[in-house]
Every structure is written in structure tokens, then in C-alpha cells.
Scaffold this active site. Sequence first.
Site, PDB file in Angstrom:
ATOM      1  N   GLY A   1       0.770  -1.238   0.000  1.00 29.64           N
ATOM      2  CA  GLY A   1       0.000   0.000   0.000  1.00 29.64           C
ATOM      3  C   GLY A   1       0.801   1.287   0.000  1.00 29.64           C
TER       4      GLY A   1
ATOM      5  NE  ARG B   1      -3.939   2.538 -11.274  1.00 25.14           N
ATOM      6  CZ  ARG B   1      -3.667   3.713 -10.738  1.00 25.14           C
ATOM      7  NH1 ARG B   1      -3.124   4.662 -11.484  1.00 25.14           N
ATOM      8  NH2 ARG B   1      -3.940   3.952  -9.491  1.00 25.14           N
TER       9      ARG B   1
ATOM     10  CB  CYS C   1     -16.239   2.535 -29.813  1.00 30.77           C
ATOM     11  SG  CYS C   1     -15.596   2.499 -31.454  1.00 30.77           S
ATOM     12  CD  GLU C   2     -16.635   2.817 -22.612  1.00 27.38           C
ATOM     13  OE1 GLU C   2     -16.867   1.805 -23.285  1.00 27.38           O
ATOM     14  OE2 GLU C   2     -16.676   2.843 -21.390  1.00 27.38           O
TER      15      GLU C   2
HETATM   16  N1  LLP Z   1      -1.304  -7.095  -0.531  1.00 28.74           N
HETATM   17  C1  LLP Z   1      -2.617  -7.240  -0.715  1.00 28.74           C
HETATM   18  C2  LLP Z   1      -3.324  -8.244   0.069  1.00 28.74           C
HETATM   19  C3  LLP Z   1      -3.298  -6.438  -1.646  1.00 28.74           C
HETATM   20  O1  LLP Z   1      -4.605  -6.597  -1.788  1.00 28.74           O
HETATM   21  C4  LLP Z   1      -2.581  -5.493  -2.403  1.00 28.74           C
HETATM   22  C5  LLP Z   1      -3.249  -4.661  -3.405  1.00 28.74           C
HETATM   23  C6  LLP Z   1      -1.192  -5.383  -2.198  1.00 28.74           C
HETATM   24  C7  LLP Z   1      -0.588  -6.193  -1.234  1.00 28.74           C
HETATM   25  C8  LLP Z   1      -0.330  -4.424  -2.946  1.00 28.74           C
HETATM   26  O2  LLP Z   1      -0.646  -3.111  -2.709  1.00 28.74           O
HETATM   27  P1  LLP Z   1       0.274  -1.945  -3.331  1.00 28.74           P
HETATM   28  O3  LLP Z   1       1.615  -1.998  -2.626  1.00 28.74           O
HETATM   29  O4  LLP Z   1       0.422  -2.187  -4.782  1.00 28.74           O
HETATM   30  O5  LLP Z   1      -0.475  -0.709  -3.048  1.00 28.74           O
HETATM   31  N2  LLP Z   1      -5.963  -1.583  -9.032  1.00 28.74           N
HETATM   32  C9  LLP Z   1      -5.801  -0.535  -8.040  1.00 28.74           C
HETATM   33  C10 LLP Z   1      -5.086  -1.026  -6.791  1.00 28.74           C
HETATM   34  C11 LLP Z   1      -5.717  -2.229  -6.169  1.00 28.74           C
HETATM   35  C12 LLP Z   1      -4.954  -2.734  -4.957  1.00 28.74           C
HETATM   36  C13 LLP Z   1      -5.247  -4.169  -4.720  1.00 28.74           C
HETATM   37  N3  LLP Z   1      -4.502  -4.766  -3.651  1.00 28.74           N
HETATM   38  C14 LLP Z   1      -5.051   0.608  -8.697  1.00 28.74           C
HETATM   39  O6  LLP Z   1      -4.770   0.527  -9.881  1.00 28.74           O
HETATM   40  O7  LLP Z   1      -4.780   1.607  -8.051  1.00 28.74           O
END
Ligand code: LLP
Length: 432
Positions: A249, A331, A362-363
Site C-alpha cells: 500500500g 486507471r 469506442c467510448e
Molecule cells: N497485498 C494485498 C493483500 C493487496 O490486496 C494489495 C493490493 C497489495 C498487497 C499491494 O498493494 P500496493 O503496494 O500495490 O499498493 N488496481 C488498483 C489497486 C488495487 C490494490 C489491490 N490490492 C489501482 O490501480 O490503483
Amino acid sequence: MFVSKNLSVNEKGHLTIGGLDTADLAQKYGTPLYVMDEDLLRENCRSFKQSIDRCYGGKGLVCYASKVFCCKEMYRIMMSEDMGLDVVSAGELYTAASVGFPMEKVCFHGNNKTDEELSMALEQNVGRIVVDNIFELERLNRLACERGAKANIMFRIKPGIDAHTHDFVRTGQIDSKFGFALETGEAFEAVKKAISLEHIELLGLHCHIGSQIFDIDPFVLAAEVMMNFIARIRDELGYEIKELDLGGGFGIKYTDADSPVPYDSYMEKVSEKVKAVCAEKNLNLPFILIEPGRSIAGPAGITLYTVGGIKHIPNIRTYISVDGGMGDNPRYALYKSKYDFVNALRASEPKSETVTVAGKCCESGDLLGEGAPIQQTEEGDIIAVLATGAYNYSMSSNYNRIPKPPVVMVKDGTSRVIVKRETLEDIVRNDI
Ligand code: LLP
């Protein structure tokens, strides 16, 4: 000057990545094109590992959250950096197995793993299956029993923390499809049950409070909540939880409005808190896992497009149309995520125009950015979208039957394809 430190401008005024001219890359491989910088990927892995070494005596494992960008070469690089992996599907697990990834370093996540996926995880001897709910716990116990095996698990816990991030990626609070709630007693009951099951070995607890978070406080608070729960389990059930997975995160810089905290300072504050609770409650220090994804791959990638046409709508806006869009980067359409745009051929010039960058689907909502500053731009120019290494290729689709772009890795002044461009033949491959 740019949001990611691997980007620069050469004597021709062209944008470079890892020292290579992006115009040359666009010419060599065509556009749209994802480009990743291997040195920066490796550097990001190392900075997380070093922070665990420095702040927590190396008693931990950094698991790359592969949902951000998964392919065989990425896993080979993670393997050579001695990283662990967070996988969330049979597809990611299969990719890991196909390059011989050490399975003891894999954590298998997901809020609704199928029996096939759980069986595959057992078959592969995955190090930790992160159990999301009581149904999964029971099914896993049964499947492990059928194999005469014991499943190593962690529980996904909702620590009830609001990490002030985008609603769609906020997962720590109680209203979430992920994990067991602490407040309701659900998590405690699940721990009791797991301890009683013959084919389950409860190793640890996991939480993940959201994504693209810049504050350190919610991470520290999550660590504290989890440690207090570990103490309660020891006190009331006499059971020692040995591992604590604090998820990912960590925020990255997409535009100048973002100011990420150095990752070392997360680890420093979180380690302090974990150690303090252990000292206060007389607990052994748990083995810590973290799961950074975006912060490893995001800054290492860019996407290159060719400008097909420009529409000036007087007093309204200027559309720049590129040869990709929501198919390769959904995104903006999904989250209104902001990116930095650079005319790769005039990267040293000031950004004199404000434009809407439109994709080719097409959007009307197929946009990559609105109100985006960019250098003067003409038909045929190459545009770079920065920090697209995370959640772009992995979230891409074939909407409108547009083939997916290739991924090229740059290192030491050379480039290589690590994922091939899809062909029109690929597009019809599964059609009967
Ligand atoms: N661990 C778990 C259990 C997770 O669900 C996630 C991300 C991570 C680690 C990694 O998080 P990061 O370090 O990448 O923030 N598609 C969205 C983000 C979805 C996050 C899903 N889980 C976007 O493009 O911003």
C-alpha cells in the site's frame, strides 16, 4: 525533473528511460509500448529489503505483490532479488511455478479461492495460504485432509483502519469483502477454530489497509492493532502467532502533487511499534512480511503512444488521440487516476499546452487524462505516460478487440521484449 528518477532527457531533447532514447524504442518496437527499467525495479526491491535488515534485524520477508505486474521475467527478477511473492490466483501461481519460483516464499491471497486453486496451492506446497473466511478454512482443512497434508495458513484480518485513500482500494475497514473482522469477534472465533483443526497450521495474521497511502500513521496503527490481537490470542488461547504480514500500500509519485515517504521510514516506525508492543506484553518478535507492489513496479514503467490526431474544440478543450487507451491503462476510466504526460520528442521544452489525452476505444470515457499539461504536440509525436509500471499491463483488456501492447525491459543500455505484442491471430485464438 520527472516523477521517476530513471527518466531523463538526451542531447536531442528526447525522453530517456534507463539511458535509452524513448523515440528509438518506439521506432524499434512500435507503439503502444510498455517499457520497464530493470535497474529501478531491482533498486526498489533492495530498498525494502534493506529497510527490514536495518530496522528489524532482517527478521522478515518482502513479498512482491504480483497483481501489479506479473509475467515470467518479472518473477525471474524477483527470484534473483531473493524476494517472496504475493499471488492471488491460479494464473499467478502457475506463472510462478513455471519459472521454478521457491514456493515456500509464496503467499496465496484471495477472498474467494476456488477448490481448484486451494488444491493447486497444496500441491505446490505454497508457504502460506492467506485464509479469507470461515468457509475457506473448512474447505482447506478438508482438501488438506484428503491429501494427508497440513496447510500452512495466515488469516486475513480487517484491523478496522481507514487509510484515507481512494474508496475503491480501501480495504482495512469493517465494510470490506476481504477478511475477518476484529470488532465483531469473528476473527477471534476463526483463530479458535483453526487451532482445533487437524490439517491446519496457523502461522500468522495478515492485514492490508489499502493502496497508494502516503501517511505512516495508519500503518503503525494497523501494526499495533494486530500485535494487540496476537497478545490476546496468546493470553486467552495459549497459542503463539509467529508471523505478521502487514500487506502493501505504499504510495508512489504519479504527479508533482504526490509526495511519498521514503520506505525506510515506514519500516522504522512500524518496527518500533511492533517491538514496543512485544516488550510491553512480553511477546516474541514475530517474523514480519510486507507486500509492496505499486512501489516496486510503478515508478519503473512508462507507456509510449503515437499521436494520431488532435482536435481543438474552441473554448472547450483540445483532444490528443493516442493509439492505446483504456485497454492498456484503465486507471483513469476507473479511478480518475492522474498521470504525468510528456511529449517524448520535446521533453526538455516547457509544457505550454493543456490537453485531454484520449484513447482509441469506442467510448467517450476512454481517456488517459484531462487538464493535462504537455509540451506542444503534433500528429505523429510520441507521448510518454509516466509511472505506469503498476496496475497497467496487469489490468489491460482486449476491449474492442485491440491487441495488448508488448512489454520491453531496458537494462545496461539495451532493451529486450519480455512480453510479446499480441497479434490479431491471438485475438481470435479462443474463438470457435
Ligand atoms: N497485498 C494485498 C493483500 C493487496 O490486496 C494489495 C493490493 C497489495 C498487497 C499491494 O498493494 P500496493 O503496494 O500495490 O499498493 N488496481 C488498483 C489497486 C488495487 C490494490 C489491490 N490490492 C489501482 O490501480 O490503483
